[in-house]
Design a protein around this motif. Sequence first.
Motif, PDB file in Angstrom:
ATOM      1  N   ASP A 250     -13.320  80.018 -48.043  1.00 40.90           N
ATOM      2  CA  ASP A 250     -12.562  80.999 -47.249  1.00 40.90           C
ATOM      3  C   ASP A 250     -12.382  80.655 -45.724  1.00 40.90           C
ATOM      4  O   ASP A 250     -11.625  81.313 -44.909  1.00 40.90           O
ATOM      5  CB  ASP A 250     -13.523  82.079 -47.347  1.00 40.90           C
ATOM      6  CG  ASP A 250     -15.017  81.994 -46.595  1.00 40.90           C
ATOM      7  OD1 ASP A 250     -15.270  80.779 -46.717  1.00 40.90           O
ATOM      8  OD2 ASP A 250     -15.597  82.936 -45.969  1.00 40.90           O
ATOM      9  N   ARG A 251     -12.801  79.464 -45.450  1.00 46.44           N
ATOM     10  CA  ARG A 251     -12.573  79.032 -44.092  1.00 46.44           C
ATOM     11  C   ARG A 251     -11.792  77.820 -43.990  1.00 46.44           C
ATOM     12  O   ARG A 251     -11.711  76.891 -43.099  1.00 46.44           O
ATOM     13  CB  ARG A 251     -13.817  78.726 -43.411  1.00 46.44           C
ATOM     14  CG  ARG A 251     -14.744  79.957 -43.175  1.00 46.44           C
ATOM     15  CD  ARG A 251     -15.746  79.350 -42.011  1.00 46.44           C
ATOM     16  NE  ARG A 251     -16.978  79.249 -43.004  1.00 46.44           N
ATOM     17  CZ  ARG A 251     -17.980  78.286 -42.472  1.00 46.44           C
ATOM     18  NH1 ARG A 251     -17.584  77.640 -41.224  1.00 46.44           N
ATOM     19  NH2 ARG A 251     -19.042  77.913 -42.909  1.00 46.44           N
ATOM     20  N   PHE A 252     -11.099  77.393 -45.216  1.00 46.82           N
ATOM     21  CA  PHE A 252     -10.010  76.282 -45.210  1.00 46.82           C
ATOM     22  C   PHE A 252      -8.673  76.904 -45.500  1.00 46.82           C
ATOM     23  O   PHE A 252      -8.357  77.741 -46.438  1.00 46.82           O
ATOM     24  CB  PHE A 252     -10.700  75.507 -46.376  1.00 46.82           C
ATOM     25  CG  PHE A 252      -9.304  74.172 -46.494  1.00 46.82           C
ATOM     26  CD1 PHE A 252      -9.545  73.077 -45.707  1.00 46.82           C
ATOM     27  CD2 PHE A 252      -8.510  74.348 -47.402  1.00 46.82           C
ATOM     28  CE1 PHE A 252      -8.557  72.174 -45.842  1.00 46.82           C
ATOM     29  CE2 PHE A 252      -7.565  73.292 -47.665  1.00 46.82           C
ATOM     30  CZ  PHE A 252      -7.713  72.425 -46.799  1.00 46.82           C
ATOM     31  N   PHE A 253      -7.727  76.600 -44.599  1.00 46.37           N
ATOM     32  CA  PHE A 253      -6.245  77.065 -44.815  1.00 46.37           C
ATOM     33  C   PHE A 253      -5.310  75.733 -44.857  1.00 46.37           C
ATOM     34  O   PHE A 253      -5.182  74.941 -43.925  1.00 46.37           O
ATOM     35  CB  PHE A 253      -6.051  77.803 -43.641  1.00 46.37           C
ATOM     36  CG  PHE A 253      -6.951  78.981 -43.309  1.00 46.37           C
ATOM     37  CD1 PHE A 253      -6.974  79.907 -44.378  1.00 46.37           C
ATOM     38  CD2 PHE A 253      -7.923  79.019 -42.157  1.00 46.37           C
ATOM     39  CE1 PHE A 253      -7.858  81.201 -43.955  1.00 46.37           C
ATOM     40  CE2 PHE A 253      -8.914  80.004 -42.034  1.00 46.37           C
ATOM     41  CZ  PHE A 253      -8.645  80.958 -43.071  1.00 46.37           C
ATOM     42  N   ASN A 254      -4.999  75.947 -46.016  1.00 50.52           N
ATOM     43  CA  ASN A 254      -3.820  74.869 -46.311  1.00 50.52           C
ATOM     44  C   ASN A 254      -2.328  75.459 -45.998  1.00 50.52           C
ATOM     45  O   ASN A 254      -1.912  76.611 -46.363  1.00 50.52           O
ATOM     46  CB  ASN A 254      -3.739  74.390 -47.743  1.00 50.52           C
ATOM     47  CG  ASN A 254      -3.153  73.056 -48.055  1.00 50.52           C
ATOM     48  OD1 ASN A 254      -2.035  72.674 -47.194  1.00 50.52           O
ATOM     49  ND2 ASN A 254      -3.476  72.354 -49.042  1.00 50.52           N
ATOM     50  N   VAL A 255      -1.532  74.941 -44.931  1.00 52.12           N
ATOM     51  CA  VAL A 255      -0.252  75.446 -44.521  1.00 52.12           C
ATOM     52  C   VAL A 255       0.767  74.980 -45.484  1.00 52.12           C
ATOM     53  O   VAL A 255       2.203  75.285 -44.893  1.00 52.12           O
ATOM     54  CB  VAL A 255      -0.158  75.704 -43.008  1.00 52.12           C
ATOM     55  CG1 VAL A 255      -1.025  76.486 -42.651  1.00 52.12           C
ATOM     56  CG2 VAL A 255       0.078  74.188 -42.637  1.00 52.12           C
TER      57      VAL A 255
ATOM     58  N   THR B 118      -0.878  77.693 -36.295  1.00 51.77           N
ATOM     59  CA  THR B 118      -1.980  78.476 -36.789  1.00 51.77           C
ATOM     60  C   THR B 118      -3.287  78.211 -36.359  1.00 51.77           C
ATOM     61  O   THR B 118      -4.129  79.318 -36.049  1.00 51.77           O
ATOM     62  CB  THR B 118      -1.837  78.483 -38.469  1.00 51.77           C
ATOM     63  OG1 THR B 118      -0.513  78.672 -38.758  1.00 51.77           O
ATOM     64  CG2 THR B 118      -2.761  79.353 -39.044  1.00 51.77           C
TER      65      THR B 118
ATOM     66  N   ALA C  97      -3.560  77.259 -33.392  1.00 51.82           N
ATOM     67  CA  ALA C  97      -3.867  77.690 -32.074  1.00 51.82           C
ATOM     68  C   ALA C  97      -4.329  79.329 -32.049  1.00 51.82           C
ATOM     69  O   ALA C  97      -5.242  79.600 -31.442  1.00 51.82           O
ATOM     70  CB  ALA C  97      -2.550  77.789 -31.277  1.00 51.82           C
ATOM     71  N   GLY C  98      -3.788  80.063 -33.282  1.00 48.26           N
ATOM     72  CA  GLY C  98      -4.112  81.589 -33.129  1.00 48.26           C
ATOM     73  C   GLY C  98      -5.431  81.565 -33.607  1.00 48.26           C
ATOM     74  O   GLY C  98      -6.208  82.470 -33.115  1.00 48.26           O
ATOM     75  N   LEU C  99      -5.935  80.692 -34.655  1.00 44.54           N
ATOM     76  CA  LEU C  99      -7.493  80.748 -34.978  1.00 44.54           C
ATOM     77  C   LEU C  99      -8.263  80.466 -33.794  1.00 44.54           C
ATOM     78  O   LEU C  99      -9.495  81.107 -33.650  1.00 44.54           O
ATOM     79  CB  LEU C  99      -7.670  79.828 -36.145  1.00 44.54           C
ATOM     80  CG  LEU C  99      -7.186  80.290 -37.184  1.00 44.54           C
ATOM     81  CD1 LEU C  99      -7.006  79.096 -38.542  1.00 44.54           C
ATOM     82  CD2 LEU C  99      -8.259  81.446 -37.947  1.00 44.54           C
TER      83      LEU C  99
ATOM     84  N   LEU D 161      -7.598  81.220 -30.594  1.00 46.23           N
ATOM     85  CA  LEU D 161      -7.623  82.516 -29.910  1.00 46.23           C
ATOM     86  C   LEU D 161      -8.340  83.610 -30.241  1.00 46.23           C
ATOM     87  O   LEU D 161      -9.044  84.220 -29.541  1.00 46.23           O
ATOM     88  CB  LEU D 161      -5.992  83.146 -29.873  1.00 46.23           C
ATOM     89  CG  LEU D 161      -5.078  82.458 -28.555  1.00 46.23           C
ATOM     90  CD1 LEU D 161      -3.657  83.187 -28.679  1.00 46.23           C
ATOM     91  CD2 LEU D 161      -5.613  82.804 -27.338  1.00 46.23           C
ATOM     92  N   GLY D 162      -8.582  83.481 -31.498  1.00 46.85           N
ATOM     93  CA  GLY D 162      -9.229  84.674 -32.325  1.00 46.85           C
ATOM     94  C   GLY D 162     -10.712  84.163 -32.315  1.00 46.85           C
ATOM     95  O   GLY D 162     -11.478  84.777 -33.250  1.00 46.85           O
TER      96      GLY D 162
ATOM     97  N   LYS E 296     -12.200  81.171 -33.363  1.00 44.99           N
ATOM     98  CA  LYS E 296     -12.687  80.249 -34.220  1.00 44.99           C
ATOM     99  C   LYS E 296     -12.521  78.783 -33.740  1.00 44.99           C
ATOM    100  O   LYS E 296     -12.235  78.706 -32.500  1.00 44.99           O
ATOM    101  CB  LYS E 296     -11.806  80.370 -35.753  1.00 44.99           C
ATOM    102  CG  LYS E 296     -12.120  81.690 -36.112  1.00 44.99           C
ATOM    103  CD  LYS E 296     -13.270  81.940 -36.785  1.00 44.99           C
ATOM    104  CE  LYS E 296     -13.612  83.316 -37.101  1.00 44.99           C
ATOM    105  NZ  LYS E 296     -15.065  83.530 -37.386  1.00 44.99           N
TER     106      LYS E 296
END
Lengths: 331, 287
Positions: free
Chosen positions: A47-52, A62, A64-66, A68-69, A71
């Motif tokens: 749940d903490r791994f994001f393949n784009v 993405t 950068a947004g994480l 900012l949130g 993470k």
Amino acid sequence: MSAKESTRVEYGKTLAQLGAENPNIVVLDADLSGSTQTHHFAKIFKDRFFNVGIAEQDLMGTAAGLALGGKIPFASTFAMFATGRAWEQIRQTIAYGNLNVKIVASHGGVTVGEDGGSHQAVEDLALMRILPNLVVLAPADGPETRAMTRWAAGYHGPVYMRTGRLALPVIYDDSYVFELGQGSLLREGGDVTLMGIGIMVQACLDAAAGLAQEGIEARVLNLGCLKPLDWELVVDSARRTGAVVTAEEHMVTGGLGSAVSEILGEHCPAPLKRIGLRDTFGMSGKPEALLKHYGLTAEDIKQAAYKVIARKASHLASPVMDLKAPSLAGR
Amino acid sequence: MDILNHNEEYEKEINAIPDHHHLKEIARQVRLDIIEMLFRAGSGHLGGSLSATDILVALFFGEMRAHAGDPCWIDRDRFILSKGHGAPAYYAVLARLGYFPREELLSLRQFGSILQGHPDSGCTPGVEIPTGSLGQGLSIANGLALAARLNGHGSRIYALLGDGEVQEGQIWEAAMTAAHYGLDNLVAILDRNRLQIDGHTAEVMSIEPINDKWKAFGWHTLEVDGHDIPQLLEAFTACKGVKGQPSMIIAHTVKGKGVSIFEGQKKYHGTAPNPEEYQQALKELGG
């Protein structure tokens, strides 16, 4: 000789450990998780791994947004695509925004090997070094990779770290602690200073060992923290030895050779030779063959050392010394 | 005050039913601010600021859960101005919300100002991230939406895109990512004013059929009149009912909206009003 370790593998394993220690760490990849070694993390922390997917620009945005949130994102792909394809995203959002994003890019340099020039990043350090706010790292072995990865997770700010494909000899032991802006002195010597980064640190040590057999004592530095660079250690070493060789698996323009030239040019001019690629792209081949072709071996460093030592005699007067601190931006 | 009380207080504030006439009046004042700012600065992006004004007012005054007194509130709704050149409208809205004194608006684009030509989070309170290089904001919004989901926050993420901006390839990378991860806490709004620097979008690089494109990329889409504040508010509410996919509100707007001489004129994309145009604009906007 002890077992070899690859910087990309040690990064991947450390990241998986960090994932267990800090729930805020998230990892992103762009369809290269097996190569960049983020798959170790991905397997455990789904749940903490994001393949784009194959979308490096989106990868950086993405991440950068994480950040900012709240993470702590580690974004990985090949060095060529991270710093080339997504340079502007890194510049505009991550560096300009001073965001807590860790870009760890694998497959730096020509030792990528068979994939050829399109996949061999030989300009990534230059592209990253010119960006304000960004810390630029390239570890020399497994322990330094582990130390730098851990350090990056705890540091609040943008970081670029280059890892490589090859398994490398182990230089440090596990007590090694990385400190921002600090180079390390690996061997003492008064005749010449060999300054290396990444895989070329071991080549510098090998060259120094060879020179020692001929009665030449080389001082060896690891300057794996390219930005901010340990300018005091660089100037002090040039002053002590009066001759310098830099070595990097990268263009001689923009990377370590440039950084050292800039500092010495301003503060302590000394005979200098830069080992690295000269105005050329990489090509396919076995890593060893490529290192030989591009003059990136211990023997090449030795030959360069002879030349700068010879030039010392003709170097007019003693090196000019100006130990006034350059500005942070100039480091 | 603990976080929970904090939240309740904010909820009360934002759950108050927005008065449409009041929002319309705010939009008129924001437009006057934009004219004043650009006239004083002597440069800036007029057309795209005026086209986005009602969207920004509806969002910030009628929808978003955020508070100028607590700009770092972790559970706040987030806004990314992906079309960063709409900065004058963004700044005017933030100033009216109290993020910084309104007098600062008059320093737009000047040396030492907290209001840079394009948004810079390092300078301006309330701005989340630097934008201005087009095509990058939607990816950032995706990251924020993923973070909000991981954090278990109810915060919603809004991104305002220009219609010319969707010519950037990264927008479609981000469109895929948002749909792939089912980011139903994300709402993108397209300021469909039909003009870009070199002319009509249809002439420079056609983006139609734009609704079908977003639908095909897996987004829930809505179309509204981007100058009709009640319609915009209804759309924001409707998006909250969408589950498992991100929402795209295509807001049909007029570039330069509110001043007849600027409306639909490409030359006012990045041009400040001259003294005559300035007077005319004040007259039409009742300034």
